[in-house]
Design an enzyme around this catalytic site. Structure first.
Site, PDB file in Angstrom:
ATOM      1  N   HIS A 176       0.733  -1.304   0.001  1.00 16.29           N
ATOM      2  CA  HIS A 176      -0.150   0.076   0.105  1.00 16.29           C
ATOM      3  C   HIS A 176       0.738   1.163  -0.002  1.00 16.29           C
ATOM      4  CE1 HIS A 176      -3.902  -2.050   0.217  1.00 16.29           C
ATOM      5  NE2 HIS A 176      -3.493  -2.813   1.205  1.00 16.29           N
ATOM      6  N   GLU A 184      -6.770 -12.563   4.969  1.00 18.59           N
ATOM      7  CA  GLU A 184      -7.662 -11.441   5.101  1.00 18.59           C
ATOM      8  C   GLU A 184      -8.751 -11.612   4.049  1.00 18.59           C
ATOM      9  OE1 GLU A 184      -4.980  -8.202   3.793  1.00 18.59           O
ATOM     10  OE2 GLU A 184      -3.856  -9.699   2.461  1.00 18.59           O
ATOM     11  N   ASP A 191      -9.322  -5.825   5.186  1.00 15.85           N
ATOM     12  CA  ASP A 191      -9.969  -6.672   3.964  1.00 15.85           C
ATOM     13  C   ASP A 191     -10.737  -7.755   4.300  1.00 15.85           C
ATOM     14  OD1 ASP A 191      -8.453  -5.550   1.608  1.00 15.85           O
ATOM     15  OD2 ASP A 191      -6.541  -6.204   2.501  1.00 15.85           O
TER      16      ASP A 191
END
Length: 350
Positions: free
Chosen positions: A111, A215, A241
């Protein structure tokens, strides 16, 4: 004002005559509110930031020797480790995080905006402050894993692992043939001290921490199988997530999400007793506003990431501006003027 006197010799064909030289030193006043951080920051145990051969003990003094501890060895010794996610790819923030006392820092390539080159600069900063780095990959891919591992992090994190097959592939990306498919350039990469560490090939599997991130609901269903894969050392829970996969985007505190997360945690903890890596994995995760680090530790987490560098900086900035605007909005008669006197408030420069 203080005067410092010392001598230098004037060069002369026949004699060397010492001459006094005066230099003025200016004493700057100390900030009245400044206190040393040494009373707050506790020294960390000796650790080995990159993957290094531990066949030769590290010398601490002429009479004391010890083998540097890795994240993997500390987990096996029963420690609970506390870390930070680094999304900014700022070497300065990486260094500050390391000096603050975190046990590890995750350089987040999933990210964060940086790539391999930017990650390397952060690893340099962390190594200088003797803090281990973990690299989270943008995806579970052999090419990304190869490039990241060549940098020499102590750990590697694979995102979105949903079953045993994916976990086995992730482990294979970390090992050289015949145990895996990792491409070899160990004679010239940073992980082996550019070929100087002769013990690298003998020790890298024992020292590298392999983390698989679960996730999604699908991953939770298979979490025990994932945790039992030979070579998987940690299962990292991904609450954001996970909540999104259940239809509760940005609501990881929802009752149904917490129920699924608790089921996943219990599944990993069943395997933890078997040792981690080739017979069980340790539980790792993120702290959230509704799920504090101390609560996670009591539930069995051995690795906890308590903050993100960008989030910490954002919160500090918002709070600083809010405080100043609140002062402007107040009546001047109600505002107490400092007049340079000592106070309890601390500002960024202090």
């Amino acid at each position: 004002m203080a005067t410092l006197a010392f001598f230098t010799s004037s060069l002369h064909p026949k004699t060397l005559t010492p001459k006094p030289i005066s230099q003025t030193l200016i004493h700057l006043p100390k900030s009245p509110n400044f206190k040393s951080l040494t009373s707050i920051i506790k020294p960390k145990p000796l650790i080995s930031p990159p993957i290094r051969s531990t066949s030769t003990p590290t010398t601490i003094s002429d009479t004391t020797t010890t083998t540097p501890q890795t994240l993997k060895s500390r987990l096996k010794n029963g420690e609970t480790l506390y870390g930070l996610f680094l999304l900014s790819f700022s070497p300065t923030l990486a260094e500050i995080a390391a000096l603050s006392g975190y046990d590890f820092v995750v350089v987040d390539m999933e990210h964060g905006p940086g790539g391999i080159v930017e990650a390397l600069a952060c690893l340099h900063a962390l190594a200088a402050a003797r803090t281990p780095a973990i690299i989270r990959l943008p995806e579970s891919d052999p090419a990304w894993a190869k490039k990241a591992l060549d940098l020499g992090p102590q750990g590697i994190m694979f995102p979105m692992i949903e079953n045993q097959k994916m976990a086995k592939k992730a482990v294979s990306y970390c090992k050289f043939p015949p145990n895996g498919v990792r491409g070899s350039a160990h004679t010239v990469v940073r992980a082996s001290d550019y070929g100087i560490d002769n013990g690298y090939l003998s020790n890298y599997e024992d020292e590298l921490l392999i983390m698989c991130q679960v996730e999604s609901e699908e991953g939770v269903k298979k979490i025990e199988e994932i945790a039992m894969v030979d070579g998987v050392d940690c299962v990292q829970m991904g609450p954001l997530d996970l909540s999104a996969s259940m239809g509760y985007l940005w609501d990881p505190g929802h009752k149904k999400v917490k129920e699924v997360l608790r089921t996943a945690e219990k599944g990993v903890l069943k395997t933890t007793e078997k040792g981690g890596g080739g017979g069980g994995a340790f539980l790792s995760g993120f702290a959230m506003p509704h799920d504090r680090p101390e609560e996670m530790r009591l539930r069995g987490y051995h690795m906890i990431s308590g903050a993100v560098d960008i989030g910490l900086f954002r919160s500090a900035c918002v709070e600083d501006v809010k405080r100043f605007k609140a002062l402007l909005a107040s009546d001047e008669d109600d505002v107490e003027v400092d007049n340079g006197k000592d106070g309890d408030e601390k500002y960024w420069s202090e």
